[in-house]
Design an enzyme around this catalytic site. Structure first.
Site, PDB file in Angstrom:
ATOM      1  N   CYS A  35       0.822  -1.215   0.000  1.00 22.13           N
ATOM      2  CA  CYS A  35       0.000   0.000   0.000  1.00 22.13           C
ATOM      3  C   CYS A  35       0.851   1.259   0.000  1.00 22.13           C
ATOM      4  O   CYS A  35       0.345   2.348  -0.221  1.00 22.13           O
ATOM      5  CB  CYS A  35      -0.947   0.014   1.199  1.00 22.13           C
ATOM      6  SG  CYS A  35      -0.065  -0.005   2.766  1.00 22.13           S
ATOM      7  N   CYS A 104      -2.619  -2.916   8.685  1.00 23.45           N
ATOM      8  CA  CYS A 104      -2.292  -1.563   9.163  1.00 23.45           C
ATOM      9  C   CYS A 104      -1.857  -1.624  10.625  1.00 23.45           C
ATOM     10  O   CYS A 104      -0.940  -0.907  11.039  1.00 23.45           O
ATOM     11  CB  CYS A 104      -3.488  -0.642   9.002  1.00 23.45           C
ATOM     12  SG  CYS A 104      -4.334  -0.829   7.415  1.00 23.45           S
TER      13      CYS A 104
HETATM   14 FE1  FES Z   1      -1.609   0.279   4.250  1.00 30.38          FE
HETATM   15 FE2  FES Z   1      -3.428   0.808   5.964  1.00 30.38          FE
HETATM   16  S1  FES Z   1      -3.714   0.495   3.854  1.00 30.38           S
HETATM   17  S2  FES Z   1      -1.330   0.651   6.323  1.00 30.38           S
END
Ligand code: FES
Length: 140
Positions: A35, A104
């Site tokens: 991400c 996360c």
């Molecule tokens: Fe990557 Fe939350 S989407 S840390």
């Protein structure tokens, strides 16, 4: 049912312990390649107690809420307790995260462990490498 708990929303909207420490005892930075989010944790440790902790998170709302909650959970606690903090405990303290957002909270656990590793290394404190299975160093 709302996707995010009230606690997640609260810590996202009003994150605790945001910022930087000038002369930290240890700093840990981790990122998630998928991400692209990055989390940095600063620890001030005195007599084996985490007397202060700050974070900077460039990431999603769940990452910000996780860092905020995780820093609250280790502030004022002995180093040993911070070492034992799991992402599961952080997610539970937030009254849960959606499954695809659990990674996360993993960032928060890893950033704290990295900061503790940095503290151990800077102070020549012996540590058990098994406690840092991924062998994170903060040059990563
Ligand atoms: Fe990557 Fe939350 S989407 S840390």
């Amino acid at each position: 049912m709302a996707l995010y708990s009230e606690k997640v929303m609260d810590h996202f909207m009003h994150p605790r312990n945001v910022g930087v420490l000038e002369n930290p005892s240890g700093v840990g930075e981790v990122g998630n390649a998928k991400c692209g989010d990055i989390m940095k944790i600063y620890l001030q440790i005195e007599n084996d107690i985490i007397v202060d902790v700050k974070f900077e998170t460039f990431g999603c709302g769940s990452a910000i809420a996780s860092s905020s909650m995780a820093t609250e959970m280790i502030k004022g606690k002995p180093v040993k307790e911070a070492m034992a903090l799991t992402n599961k405990a952080v997610a539970e303290a937030l009254d849960g995260l959606p499954a695809h957002k659990l990674h996360c909270s993993v960032l928060a656990e890893e950033a704290i462990k990295n900061a503790l590793l940095d503290y151990y290394q800077k102070n020549n404190i012996p540590y058990d490498e098994a406690d840092f299975p991924e062998g994170h160093s903060h040059e990563e």
